[in-house]
Structure formats: structure tokens, C-alpha cells
Design an enzyme around this catalytic site. Structure first.
Site, PDB file in Angstrom:
ATOM      1  N   PRO A 279      -3.253  -0.841  19.046  1.00 52.79           N
ATOM      2  CA  PRO A 279      -3.044  -1.197  17.633  1.00 52.79           C
ATOM      3  C   PRO A 279      -3.267  -0.059  16.639  1.00 52.79           C
ATOM      4  O   PRO A 279      -3.056  -0.255  15.441  1.00 52.79           O
ATOM      5  CB  PRO A 279      -4.065  -2.323  17.397  1.00 52.79           C
ATOM      6  CG  PRO A 279      -5.087  -2.146  18.460  1.00 52.79           C
ATOM      7  CD  PRO A 279      -4.412  -1.535  19.632  1.00 52.79           C
TER       8      PRO A 279
ATOM      9  N   HIS B 159       0.850  -1.200   0.000  1.00 50.09           N
ATOM     10  CA  HIS B 159       0.000   0.000   0.000  1.00 50.09           C
ATOM     11  C   HIS B 159       0.880   1.243   0.000  1.00 50.09           C
ATOM     12  O   HIS B 159       1.691   1.416   0.905  1.00 50.09           O
ATOM     13  CB  HIS B 159      -0.889   0.048   1.244  1.00 50.09           C
ATOM     14  CG  HIS B 159      -1.988  -0.958   1.229  1.00 50.09           C
ATOM     15  ND1 HIS B 159      -3.021  -0.926   2.124  1.00 50.09           N
ATOM     16  CD2 HIS B 159      -2.228  -2.014   0.425  1.00 50.09           C
ATOM     17  CE1 HIS B 159      -3.854  -1.929   1.879  1.00 50.09           C
ATOM     18  NE2 HIS B 159      -3.377  -2.610   0.862  1.00 50.09           N
TER      19      HIS B 159
ATOM     20  N   TYR C 242       4.343   6.206  10.002  1.00 54.93           N
ATOM     21  CA  TYR C 242       3.567   5.032   9.596  1.00 54.93           C
ATOM     22  C   TYR C 242       4.423   4.014   8.841  1.00 54.93           C
ATOM     23  O   TYR C 242       4.323   2.810   9.080  1.00 54.93           O
ATOM     24  CB  TYR C 242       2.367   5.469   8.746  1.00 54.93           C
ATOM     25  CG  TYR C 242       1.261   4.432   8.737  1.00 54.93           C
ATOM     26  CD1 TYR C 242       0.479   4.219   9.869  1.00 54.93           C
ATOM     27  CD2 TYR C 242       0.997   3.669   7.606  1.00 54.93           C
ATOM     28  CE1 TYR C 242      -0.526   3.270   9.879  1.00 54.93           C
ATOM     29  CE2 TYR C 242      -0.010   2.715   7.608  1.00 54.93           C
ATOM     30  CZ  TYR C 242      -0.766   2.525   8.746  1.00 54.93           C
ATOM     31  OH  TYR C 242      -1.760   1.573   8.763  1.00 54.93           O
TER      32      TYR C 242
ATOM     33  N   TYR D 239      -8.701   4.874   8.568  1.00 54.88           N
ATOM     34  CA  TYR D 239      -8.833   5.144  10.002  1.00 54.88           C
ATOM     35  C   TYR D 239      -9.915   6.206  10.159  1.00 54.88           C
ATOM     36  O   TYR D 239      -9.752   7.316   9.653  1.00 54.88           O
ATOM     37  CB  TYR D 239      -7.519   5.666  10.578  1.00 54.88           C
ATOM     38  CG  TYR D 239      -6.412   4.625  10.644  1.00 54.88           C
ATOM     39  CD1 TYR D 239      -5.626   4.329   9.537  1.00 54.88           C
ATOM     40  CD2 TYR D 239      -6.161   3.936  11.836  1.00 54.88           C
ATOM     41  CE1 TYR D 239      -4.611   3.377   9.606  1.00 54.88           C
ATOM     42  CE2 TYR D 239      -5.148   2.984  11.913  1.00 54.88           C
ATOM     43  CZ  TYR D 239      -4.386   2.709  10.798  1.00 54.88           C
ATOM     44  OH  TYR D 239      -3.382   1.767  10.873  1.00 54.88           O
TER      45      TYR D 239
ATOM     46  N   LYS E 292       1.891  -0.718  15.061  1.00 54.78           N
ATOM     47  CA  LYS E 292       3.317  -0.761  15.372  1.00 54.78           C
ATOM     48  C   LYS E 292       3.768  -2.016  16.126  1.00 54.78           C
ATOM     49  O   LYS E 292       4.971  -2.276  16.242  1.00 54.78           O
ATOM     50  CB  LYS E 292       3.705   0.472  16.220  1.00 54.78           C
ATOM     51  CG  LYS E 292       3.670   1.776  15.433  1.00 54.78           C
ATOM     52  CD  LYS E 292       4.867   1.892  14.515  1.00 54.78           C
ATOM     53  CE  LYS E 292       4.722   2.943  13.458  1.00 54.78           C
ATOM     54  NZ  LYS E 292       4.599   2.436  12.098  1.00 54.78           N
TER      55      LYS E 292
HETATM   56  C1  PHB Z   1      -5.185  -4.999  10.768  1.00 49.79           C
HETATM   57  O1  PHB Z   1      -5.296  -5.135   9.533  1.00 49.79           O
HETATM   58  O2  PHB Z   1      -5.428  -5.936  11.553  1.00 49.79           O
HETATM   59  C2  PHB Z   1      -4.743  -3.703  11.315  1.00 49.79           C
HETATM   60  C3  PHB Z   1      -4.382  -2.691  10.439  1.00 49.79           C
HETATM   61  C4  PHB Z   1      -3.988  -1.456  10.938  1.00 49.79           C
HETATM   62  C5  PHB Z   1      -3.959  -1.249  12.311  1.00 49.79           C
HETATM   63  C6  PHB Z   1      -4.305  -2.259  13.188  1.00 49.79           C
HETATM   64  C7  PHB Z   1      -4.702  -3.491  12.694  1.00 49.79           C
HETATM   65  O3  PHB Z   1      -3.587  -0.035  12.774  1.00 49.79           O
END
Ligand code: PHB
Ligand code: APR
Length: 397
Positions: A297, A76, A389, A205, A301
Site C-alpha cells: 500500500p 490534496h 503519485y 510518509y 496504487k
Molecule cells: C490510507 O489513507 O489508507 C492510505 C493512504 C496512502 C497510502 C496507503 C493508505 O499509501
């Protein structure tokens, strides 16, 4: 009767941290034994996060583990921040000189590592029991454990605790030395895997007055989604209808985009916590990964910090075993911890900016929205998000 054996580095725990460390040491001609309490099946089946920073992809690829990752991993070059019903793209590659992230489940990384360690005749002792750690303050640390009905006493030069947050190794550091920093957030995430094609090709997000939501994926056929829920909530309280309704409201855009709906094949609650212990080294014991730190999460990270700890530690051990130079081992704590704290800061910031907090009033909500406006509206703001990120650089010794 105990059987005495010896190795150079003894590693407790076969998660991403312990397995990758053992693999990197092997490539440098350093022998290790990995002692794991659970079965191979259990370790390979745990569904966890799924985002690899550029540096994590690079180390896996350079160390010969990139084959399935490059085929099945989803690269990505951006992700989306969503608020007030609109999306704002963070163009990772443009903002960081070509870096990106790769979506590849943690359990896939673990499967690849286990397969490779076994192919290289590495010693990964699943289903070990009665594991105890001794003499870490002396020059001859030792681990006792039972495996296949036999009691062993394994002596080593160094011991590495990769045994996760609930492991035994952190407890070896005396309370007079150990300092811990802890924050438990007043919410959790309910996560699902759905058999539905991802309706958008990048992660989203979302900030919403009803609570945070995250759109992610595992493959071209599987969507991964999360909603913020209460700490005492239970997965059973969330019927499929309620979940899809909430996801649609929180993630839906003014233009009418909504996630694709499909059968839910996995549902689980993830608590949210920030935790750091210092030091990450005591005598001949080193800690790496979740044994030393936990992040919520929101910044993706967790696994990446485990990987960067292990990169630093494997370089330090290479320096020692190849050149007799202990500088890297002496610097491990400072270098690993500084990067950990930056990962902690980013995860805490993303968490604070995107969730609804019980103590928040309308002023706080406006502060979050202004912050989101700033971080997505200015090149400086977007660059700050992007470079964190994709992963910050690892310091040299
Ligand atoms: C996930 O795909 O499980 C995932 C992706 C981004 C995050 C946390 C979990 O910040
Ligand atoms: N003896 C042997 N093994 C143990 C013991 C013990 N006493 N205690 C724990 N373990 C094992 C666990 O069974 C587990 O397999 O240690 C392993 C720790 O693995 P992880 O929890 O996956 O930790 P780590 O390798 O640091 O990976 C961090 O995991 O939780 C996620 O978000 C986190 O992605 C990050 C990653």
C-alpha cells in the site's frame, strides 16, 4: 434443475473493479451481470485504502459518480516525505500541470457504485454461492452459481474475473500459460482509524530508524495512521499507549509537530506483497484488479490500478460491441500489464525507500537517506514522485 440464462459480459466480484466495469459497460449499452459471493453489507463495510489518483476521480466524475465524491472527498495538491525529523513537500499540482489526488475511502467508492448500479436496474447478485467458471477457451464461456436457492447457468460472450487475489478466475489460466511474479515483504502495517482531527492537512510518509509510519485521514474528524510492524505481529500486541507513543516518535518533527490523539475506532494488520500474473487475458476470460495483481500500500496504487484496468477493458469492449473491432480486446493484456508494472515499480520503490528491512545494515540506511535526499531535493526527483503519485497516463489502443 438449473436455469439457463444469458448476458453479454459476466463479471465475477463486486469490488471496485467489477462494479465500475459493470457501470461503464451499462453507460455504453452493454449488458452485464455481477456475481458476488459476499453480502452487500460486507462489501460496503470493508475498510481499505483511500487515495484516488486524478484519473480515477475523473472517470468517476465523468461517469456520473462524482456527486458525493466532490462533496466529501478531500482534494490534496501535495504530500510530505518525512525523514531525519524533517518534512519535504511534494507539490503535486505544480509538478504535474495541475493534477492532484483525492482522499476518499474505497468503501465509499463501493457504496456509490452499488447504489448507482441498483438505481440503473443493474444485476449485482450478492450472496451467490457455488460459483464456478467453465469453457473460457471456447466461444461460449459459462458460469454456474446458486442465488436465492436457485441454480443458474449463465452463458456470456466474455467473462471478467474481478474476484480479488483469492478468487477463482486466475486459476482458469493453465499453469503452462500462467506466469506469476511475487514478493512478500518482511514486514506489515498496523493501521488505525482514530477519532481525532487530522493535525496536518496532507499525507505524511515517514522514514524512521524504528520503522515506517504513515499519516493519512478520512475526514476532517478522522485520522488514519499506520506503523510498520513485524509480519507475525498482532493488533492485540499494540496497546493504544504503545501505538500513540510509536506514532509520535516516528512522525514527530524537530519543530515539535505530533499527530492529534483520539479514541481508536478500528485497528488492523495489512500484509505487504507485490504480485503480478501474466497474461491478464486467456481465451474469453479477462482479469482485472486484485485478481491479477497486488501492490504493497505504500504508493496508494491498489484501487487505482483496478480502476485503470477497467477503463482499458471497458473501452475495448465498447470498441467491440459498437464497431465489431476486436483490436482493443487483443491489446488489453499488453496495455493493462505495462501500466500495472509501472504501478508495481512505484509501490516497490516507495516501500524499499521508506521501510527498515531486517537484513539492512547502516550502509543501507544511508542509501535510503541519500535516495530520499535526492528525490525530495531535486526538481527531477520530486517530479518523478509526483507524476507517479497522481497516476501515469493510460495508453490508447
Ligand atoms: C490510507 O489513507 O489508507 C492510505 C493512504 C496512502 C497510502 C496507503 C493508505 O499509501
Ligand atoms: N465468487 C464470487 N465473488 C467472489 C469470489 C467468488 N468465487 N471470490 C472473490 N469474490 C469477490 C470478493 O468477495 C470481493 O467482493 O470478489 C470481490 C473482489 O473485490 P476486491 O478484493 O475489492 O478486488 P478489486 O475489485 O480488484 O479491487 C482492488 O481492493 O484490496 C484492494 O488494494 C486493493 O484497492 C484495491 C482493490
Amino acid at each position: 434443475m438449473t436455469t439457463p440464462i444469458r448476458t453479454q459480459v459476466c463479471i465475477i466480484g463486486a469490488g471496485p473493479a467489477g462494479l465500475l466495469l459493470s457501470h461503464l459497460l451499462h453507460l455504453n449499452g452493454i449488458e452485464s451481470v455481477v456475481i458476488e459471493a459476499r453480502s452487500r453489507d460486507y462489501c460496503e463495510a470493508r475498510v481499505r485504502a483511500g487515495v484516488l489518483e486524478q484519473g480515477s476521480v475523473d472517470i468517476l466524475t465523468e461517469s456520473g459518480l462524482g456527486e458525493r465524491l466532490s462533496r466529501e472527498g478531500l482534494r490534496h495538491t501535495g504530500f510530505e516525505m518525512h525523514f531525519r525529523g524533517q518534512r519535504h513537500r511534494i507539490a503535486l499540482d505544480e509538478l504535474t500541470g495541475g493534477k492532484a489526488i483525492t482522499v476518499y475511502g474505497q468503501q465509499e467508492v463501493v457504496k456509490d457504485l452499488i447504489a448507482r448500479r441498483i438505481a440503473d436496474q443493474g444485476q449485482v447478485l450478492f450472496d451467490s454461492s457455488d460459483v464456478s467458471v467453465h469453457n473460457v477457451e471456447t466461444d461460449s464461456p459459462m458460469v454456474r452459481y446458486q442465488h436465492g436457492g436457485i441454480a443458474y447457468e449463465l452463458s456470456c460472450d466474455y467473462l471478467v474475473g474481478c474476484d480479488g487475489f483469492h478468487g477463482i478466475c486466475r486459476r482458469q489460466i493453465p499453469s503452462s500459460v500462467l506466469k506469476t511474479y511475487d514478493r512478500v515483504y518482511p514486514f506489515s502495517w498496523l493501521g488505525i482509524l482514530a477519532e481525532a482531527a487530522p493535525a496536518q492537512h496532507e499525507l505524511i510518509y515517514a522514514h524512521h530508524e524504528r520503522g515506517f509510519a504513515l499519516f493519512s485521514m478520512r475526514s476532517p474528524k478522522i485520522t488514519r495512521l499506520y506503523v510498520q510492524c513485524a509480519n507475525d505481529d498482532r493488533a492485540e500486541n499494540w496497546s493504544d499507549d504503545r501505538l500513540w507513543n510509536e506514532l509520535t516518535i516516528r512522525l514527530g518533527t524537530k519543530e515539535g509537530w505530533v499527530p492529534n490523539i483520539g479514541p481508536i475506532i478500528q485497528k488492523g494488520i495489512t500484509p505487504m506483497r507485490s504480485f503480478v500474473c501474466a497474461p491478464m487475458r486467456h481465451g474469453r476470460l479477462f482479469l482485472a484488479g486484485d485478481a491479477a495483481h497486488i501492490v504493497p500500500p505504500t504508493g496508494a496504487k491498489g484501487m487505482n490500478l483496478a480502476v485503470s484496468d477497467v477503463i482499458v477493458l471497458s473501452r475495448a469492449m465498447e470498441m467491440f460491441y459498437k464497431r465489431g473491432n476486436t483490436r482493443g480486446l487483443e491489446r488489453y493484456n499488453d496495455i493493462a500489464l505495462r501500466r500495472v508494472w509501472k504501478g508495481e515499480r512505484f509501490s516497490w520503490h516507495m516501500t524499499s525507500m521508506l521501510h527498515t528491512f531486517p537484513e539492512h545494515d547502516p550502509f543501507h540506511e544511508q542509501m535510503q537517506l541519500a535516495e530520499l535526499d535526492y528525490y525530495t531535493g531535486s526538481v527531477a526527483g520530486r517530479t518523478a514522485l509526483a507524476e507517479n503519485y497522481v497516476g501515469l497516463p493510460i495508453e490508447e489502443f
